[in-house]
Design an enzyme around this catalytic site. Structure first.
Site, short mmCIF file in Angstrom:
data_model
loop_
_atom_site.label_atom_id
_atom_site.label_comp_id
_atom_site.label_asym_id
_atom_site.label_seq_id
_atom_site.Cartn_x
_atom_site.Cartn_y
_atom_site.Cartn_z
N CYS A 180 0.93 -1.09 -0.10
CA CYS A 180 -0.02 0.08 -0.03
C CYS A 180 0.86 1.21 0.04
O CYS A 180 1.75 1.21 -0.80
CB CYS A 180 -0.97 -0.04 1.26
SG CYS A 180 -0.16 -0.44 2.75
N GLY A 182 2.79 0.39 3.95
CA GLY A 182 2.95 -0.85 3.92
C GLY A 182 2.79 -1.44 5.66
O GLY A 182 3.09 -2.74 5.98
N TRP A 183 2.07 -0.70 6.22
CA TRP A 183 1.61 -1.38 7.70
C TRP A 183 0.07 -1.07 8.16
O TRP A 183 0.04 -1.37 9.15
CB TRP A 183 2.59 -0.60 8.70
CG TRP A 183 2.54 1.06 8.74
CD1 TRP A 183 1.24 1.53 8.56
CD2 TRP A 183 3.48 1.86 9.09
NE1 TRP A 183 1.57 3.01 8.56
CE2 TRP A 183 2.87 3.24 9.01
CE3 TRP A 183 4.90 1.76 9.38
CZ2 TRP A 183 3.73 4.38 9.12
CZ3 TRP A 183 5.42 2.80 9.68
CH2 TRP A 183 4.92 4.11 9.54
N ARG A 224 -3.89 3.78 15.86
CA ARG A 224 -5.07 3.48 15.07
C ARG A 224 -6.21 3.09 16.36
O ARG A 224 -7.40 3.76 15.79
CB ARG A 224 -5.16 2.02 14.21
CG ARG A 224 -3.85 1.92 13.15
CD ARG A 224 -3.97 2.92 12.06
NE ARG A 224 -2.99 3.10 11.22
CZ ARG A 224 -1.99 4.07 10.95
NH1 ARG A 224 -2.14 5.20 11.78
NH2 ARG A 224 -1.26 4.10 9.83
#
Length: 597
Positions: free
Chosen positions: A329, A332-333, A381
């Site tokens: 993406c 990448g995480w 997040r």
């Protein structure tokens, strides 16, 4: 760098009966607790307690060593990448002699590390192309997208911009080196040089397919292109690779998932936003066998989109060529570990990789390695409600059906179309009878199917004769074996959804938005919640479904007692709030503040 090899063989213990609670992996609760509280960084292993990181790393190496011979690329102080594992595992081949002879690696680890060191600047945040899964000798890799001018001309400044103007946690770990300054002085050859090394690394790992999950062609911050991607490389340096643009919503979208009470059905991404400029683009040759109308991708909900992308990735890695796959993406995480984790769990559920690991063990491995040690920022997040991590494991209920089975696809491709009257299940019944087993498909079965270029040769002679026989002979065979206890699993009718007796007062609910319904627990009970551990069902489950259900159950049980769900703002109906409150009372979970479980 340590090129020390590790190899270990272990037999999987038989699974607990379906009526018992899912077994818990020692340390999984501790891992989730620390994961949700502290950010992992390779250069500072003591950030969450050095001994805890070491235990997690040691456990991962042990679990990899059960089935694979591997080498370790050392990244102890984050010298290669500040948010990659301190011990990067390179899987060389499965530790069984049969697999070693069939798929022995030709990669020299010393050369691999040299290419990594040379290529790391080519990608965002130095998150280089890293192999993480080995399937039939092919490397499934992960990385970030390509770095743009902003990063190549100063990663410290780039991190400041990319993080939205805040002091980025990685900045001090990514200071510009003397080598970086040398690259700066050669402006006209900068991209040729760093991307050239990236391409050499991809080719050395035999990667042919690059799947880009970005919804943008380039990531823009404050009007500046801070990242790029292979699909818009002006010099067409990646033209020899098969590029797939499969835009998938970023982590911000998963706040809507949380705000909708963790319901993904009916949740559709807004493709008309200004920054979304990467259309879906897949070569026709890769879509013909999937029976998916890709032109409708903007109308898919989150369930359909994730299912269809996973089917695509599985079909690519299960193709007849020997080429590997890269998934990335932006950083990448977030999206990258989502699909890497789903690939690992799906292939494991089919008995094709990590064949000796039990459900709790494969769960620990993918949480620790694919998410935690590769730098997923769970703390951040969770604070923003972007719960893509929870979505990943809760989503397992949507991929339990045989349409996601790589083993089934591999088998069917080897059978001529004219023999379609003899079903795959019949072949399985024969093979299971030969093994004398009524349990899950074991590693010896999966190895036989993988080792032959034409898998039909792996069937018993009896199976081949029956395939060539007429319908009457096949019907007689089915009748004779349908009464056998060994064939009960395969001769049962497949349920379209979970069903429980009506006298238990349950209300069934079908997903109205997904065209790819699976045999999952899509029903609601009074007082249920997204964290409720699925109960055993009366219908017999397939091996794949049973294994994935056990993984999901183990995750939900541990997650509920460590992290928990964070309730959204009260909806007009107040339904989910009531469900979560009932769940909290039932299991004794209370958050540190109101609205948190």
């Amino acid at each position: 760098m340590a090129g020390a090899r590790a190899a270990a063989a272990a037999s999987a213990a038989s699974s607990a009966s379906s009526g018992n609670p899912p077994p818990q992996e020692p340390g999984l609760g501790e891992l989730l607790e620390e994961f949700s509280r502290t950010q992992y960084r390779a250069k500072d292993g003591s950030g969450m307690g050095g001994t805890k990181v070491e235990r997690i790393e040691k456990r991962c190496l042990e679990l990899f060593g059960r089935d694979y011979c591997y080498s370790v690329i050392q990244n102890v102080n984050g010298e290669i990448c500040g948010h990659y594992p301190r011990h990067i595992v390179f899987l060389e081949y499965e530790s069984s002699e049969k697999e070693k002879d069939t798929f022995e690696s030709t990669v020299q680890v010393s050369k691999l590390q040299d290419l990594i060191n040379r290529s790391k600047m080519a990608r965002c945040r130095g998150r280089f192309v890293c192999p993480v899964i080995l399937f039939k000798g092919k490397h499934i890799c992960r990385s970030a997208t390509l770095a743009g001018w902003g990063e190549l001309y100063g990663r410290t400044g780039y991190n400041y911009i990319f993080s939205g103007g805040t002091d980025d946690a990685w900045a001090d770990a990514e200071d510009i080196t003397e080598e970086d300054c040398t690259l700066r002085s050669a402006d006209t050859h900068l991209f040729d040089k760093v991307r050239g090394h990236d391409i050499k690394l991809l080719r050395y790992l035999s990667v042919k397919y690059i799947c880009d999950l970005m919804v943008e062609n380039k990531k823009v911050k404050f009007g500046m292109n801070v990242t790029s991607s292979e699909k818009v490389d002006k010099a067409q340096r990646y033209a020899d690779f098969t590029l797939l643009s499969i835009p998938y919503p970023g982590c911000e979208f998963f706040k809507e998932y949380k705000d909708r009470d963790y319901v993904a059905e009916g949740l559709i991404f807004n493709w008309k936003q200004d920054y979304v400029d990467a259309p879906l683009s897949i070569p026709d040759a890769l879509t013909r066998s999937l029976n998916i109308d890709w032109s409708q991708y903007q109308s898919w909900d989150l369930v359909q989109q994730t299912q269809n992308y996973l089917k695509l990735l599985l079909s690519i890695i299960n193709s007849d060529d020997d080429s590997g796959l890269l998934v990335h993406c932006i950083s990448g995480w977030d999206r990258t570990p989502l699909f890497i984790s789903l690939l690992r769990l799906s292939l494991w559920a089919d008995g094709l990789i990590h064949t000796s690991l039990k459900p709790a063990e494969i769960l620990y491995l993918t949480v620790a390695y694919d998410w935690f040690l590769f730098g997923h920022m769970l703390v951040d997040r969770l604070s923003k409600g972007e719960e893509i991590f929870f979505f990943c494991f809760n989503f397992l209920k949507h991929i339990t059906s045989e349409e996601f089975c790589a083993l089934k696809t591999y088998r069917r491709k080897s059978l001529p179309a004219r023999d379609a009257g003899f079903t795959l299940e019949d072949i399985y019944m024969l093979r299971r009878r030969d093994r004398g087993s009524t349990t899950s498909l074991g590693s010896d079965f999966s190895l036989v199917t993988e080792s032959s270029p034409g898998a039909a040769g792996s069937f018993t002679y009896e199976a081949v004769e029956l395939v060539q026989a007429g319908a009457q002979t096949q019907a007689a065979w089915r009748k004779s074996y349908s009464s056998s206890p060994q064939s009960v699993l395969w001769s049962r009718p497949q349920p379209s959804e979970d069903r429980l007796p009506s006298h238990q007062g349950l209300v069934e609910a079908k997903s109205s938005s997904s065209s790819s319904s699976n045999h999952s627990d899509n029903f609601f009970r009074m007082g249920s919640s997204p964290l409720e551990v699925p109960k055993p069902r009366l219908a017999t489950l397939s091996d794949r479904e049973t294994r994935l259900q056990e993984v999901r159950s183990a995750f939900l049980a541990t997650y509920s007692s460590t992290v928990g769900l964070r309730a959204a703002a009260p909806s007009p109906s107040g339904a989910i709030g009531g469900l979560l409150e009932q769940f909290a009372r039932g299991v004794g979970l209370r958050g540190t503040s109101s609205g948190t479980l």
